[in-house]
Structure formats: C-alpha cells, structure tokens
Scaffold this motif. Sequence first.
Motif, PDB file in Angstrom:
ATOM      1  N   PRO A 272       0.464   5.041   0.922  1.00 61.86           N
ATOM      2  CA  PRO A 272      -0.397   6.115   1.445  1.00 61.86           C
ATOM      3  C   PRO A 272      -0.306   7.349   0.558  1.00 61.86           C
ATOM      4  N   ASP A 273      -1.298   8.219   0.651  1.00 65.16           N
ATOM      5  CA  ASP A 273      -1.373   9.355  -0.270  1.00 65.16           C
ATOM      6  C   ASP A 273      -0.480  10.523   0.131  1.00 65.16           C
TER       7      ASP A 273
ATOM      8  N   VAL B 255      -8.084   8.983   7.324  1.00 67.47           N
ATOM      9  CA  VAL B 255      -8.642   8.659   6.010  1.00 67.47           C
ATOM     10  C   VAL B 255      -9.668   9.739   5.682  1.00 67.47           C
TER      11      VAL B 255
ATOM     12  N   HIS C 280       0.846  -1.192   0.000  1.00 70.20           N
ATOM     13  CA  HIS C 280       0.000   0.000   0.000  1.00 70.20           C
ATOM     14  C   HIS C 280       0.882   1.242   0.000  1.00 70.20           C
TER      15      HIS C 280
ATOM     16  N   ASP D 287      -4.694   8.953   3.860  1.00 66.87           N
ATOM     17  CA  ASP D 287      -5.247   8.289   2.684  1.00 66.87           C
ATOM     18  C   ASP D 287      -6.512   9.029   2.293  1.00 66.87           C
TER      19      ASP D 287
ATOM     20  N   PHE E 249      -6.020   0.525   4.792  1.00 64.82           N
ATOM     21  CA  PHE E 249      -6.118   1.668   5.693  1.00 64.82           C
ATOM     22  C   PHE E 249      -5.849   1.240   7.137  1.00 64.82           C
TER      23      PHE E 249
ATOM     24  N   ASP F 160      -9.482  -2.001   0.453  1.00 60.36           N
ATOM     25  CA  ASP F 160      -9.046  -0.672   0.880  1.00 60.36           C
ATOM     26  C   ASP F 160      -9.057  -0.565   2.397  1.00 60.36           C
TER      27      ASP F 160
ATOM     28  N   ARG G 239     -10.014   8.665  -0.003  1.00 57.66           N
ATOM     29  CA  ARG G 239     -10.895   7.810  -0.802  1.00 57.66           C
ATOM     30  C   ARG G 239     -12.343   8.143  -0.441  1.00 57.66           C
TER      31      ARG G 239
END
Length: 275
Positions: free
Chosen positions: A139-140, A185, A137, A154, A169, A165, A156
């Motif tokens: 992360p953003d 998130v 994964h 993250d 997370f 997902d 979404r």
Amino acid sequence: MEAQMGAGIRSDVCVLGDLVPPYAPTNAARMQLSLGNGWQRRWSAALRFAGDEAIWPVRDLAEAPVFDAEPARTFTWRARQRHRPGLQYMVSTGRLHGFESLEEARLLTALDFLRVIEVLPQPFRLTFEHDGGLSRHVPDFLAVMTDGTRWLFDVRPQALIRSTDALKFAAAGAVAAACGWQYLVVTGWRPHVWSVLDQLSARRRPLDDQLGLQGQLEESANGSSFGDLVASTSLPVVARAHAVHLLWRRRLGVDLGMPLGDTSPIWRGSRHKEQ
C-alpha cells in the motif's frame, strides 16, 4: 451568507472523503480473495526495521509497531523512469515524507491540510491469497489522523486501474477492516479541490503576524468576498498572504469546490480562536 457557507465543500470542516471521488472494489475482485476460516492467520505483512524484515500475520498487524518501521521498499531515481518520486515536507509532522508519483504528493498535501499526526509511506508488504494463488501488494501510505483513526491508502488514477490492481485494492481493504483501520483508494480529486489546496499550501508554514492582521481577518470574515475581506484590513497587500495562511489553517473557510479568487466568499472557520 448561510446559504453560501452551507454549499459546496467547506474547507474548515471537510474530511478526506469530501475531497475525492468514491471508489469501491468490484464484487468480482473481492470474490477472488480467499477469505475463508483462518485467512487472517495465513495472510501476512512484512515490515522493515533497520533493513531487516519482520513478518506479522494480519490478525496481529493492528498491534504491530508499524510506525517504527521503514518504508517496505526504497525510493529510486533513474533516467527515463515513468513515475516522479520525491520528498515532501509536511507541516503536520515537521518532516520530509517520500512519495512515488505526483498523485501521491498531492495526497500528502491534502493530509497535511487535514492535519495528521503521522504518515508512513510504503508501510508494509502484504502477501495474500486469492483464487489464482499468492500475490503481494505494498500500500502507498498509512496515516494517523488527529482523531486517532488510522487510514490505509492506495493512489492510482481511475483510468489506470487494471483488474490486478482492483484485486490488490480489495485485499488491502480487507486487511484494513480486519485491523480496525479505514481504507481509501485515491483515484483523483473532485473539481477544483486540488487547485485550491495547491494555492493554500503556498502559505502552509508558520507566518509571523506582528501587525495583528490575522485577528482583523478573523473578526471581519462574515461571508464577504476574499477581495473585500483583505481590503477591510489596515494593510491589504500583506493581509492577502495572511488570509491564505488562515485558510490553510482552517481558521477561515472557503468552498474548495470552486476556484479561489477575489470573489470567493470567506467565512470564519471552525478553528477560529485556535491557539
């Protein structure tokens, strides 16, 4: 006036958790993670430096030079792709930052409003263990806030979160906790928050104040409406732009939970007299 200032989402003192609806990984997702003895040694994070990868076990990740790294994956643009990547300038850092969707771009705007010291998109590639084996994964974002705390994000939309997902997370949240970071998130925004931040961001860059309008606005802000406040200055037409800029700087305050207009109550913010 005090009742108005105490209600809703005060723009001058709010934190990120006030702006987004809560999200918590399901117990089912967390229970699938392999968090037994030694998991922080077995789980790893891959960081990129000058195009090469370096691997850190999660137990050492908090000490890694994360903000010297490059994004763990490159940003690509192609015809008919389903997401919208791009670059966004942040006043807080003075640089462009990459994003992979419009929802991610909105988070960057919110972080810029709240003032961050640093932001890194796609900070690392996490490899973690769970009941089904190994998964990865990215992360953003990883950000450093002005109080020094690090936040892992993250992004979404709630309707698009699948079970896979949720598992990722949950893993990212476990890693953040192990590193002493906060984790969030971002699934959306509370009503009206994004529309108001979008309006304020139009005046986020430094604004020359040769006429002294900003001082007039700050001294007159006492809970009266936006329209009455700008009308009380020596040059109302120009004062509108300065009022929006001061709202962005958080030197004036407004309720982010309501649409911004001439009837919106405005007060002197927590950053009044900021140099």
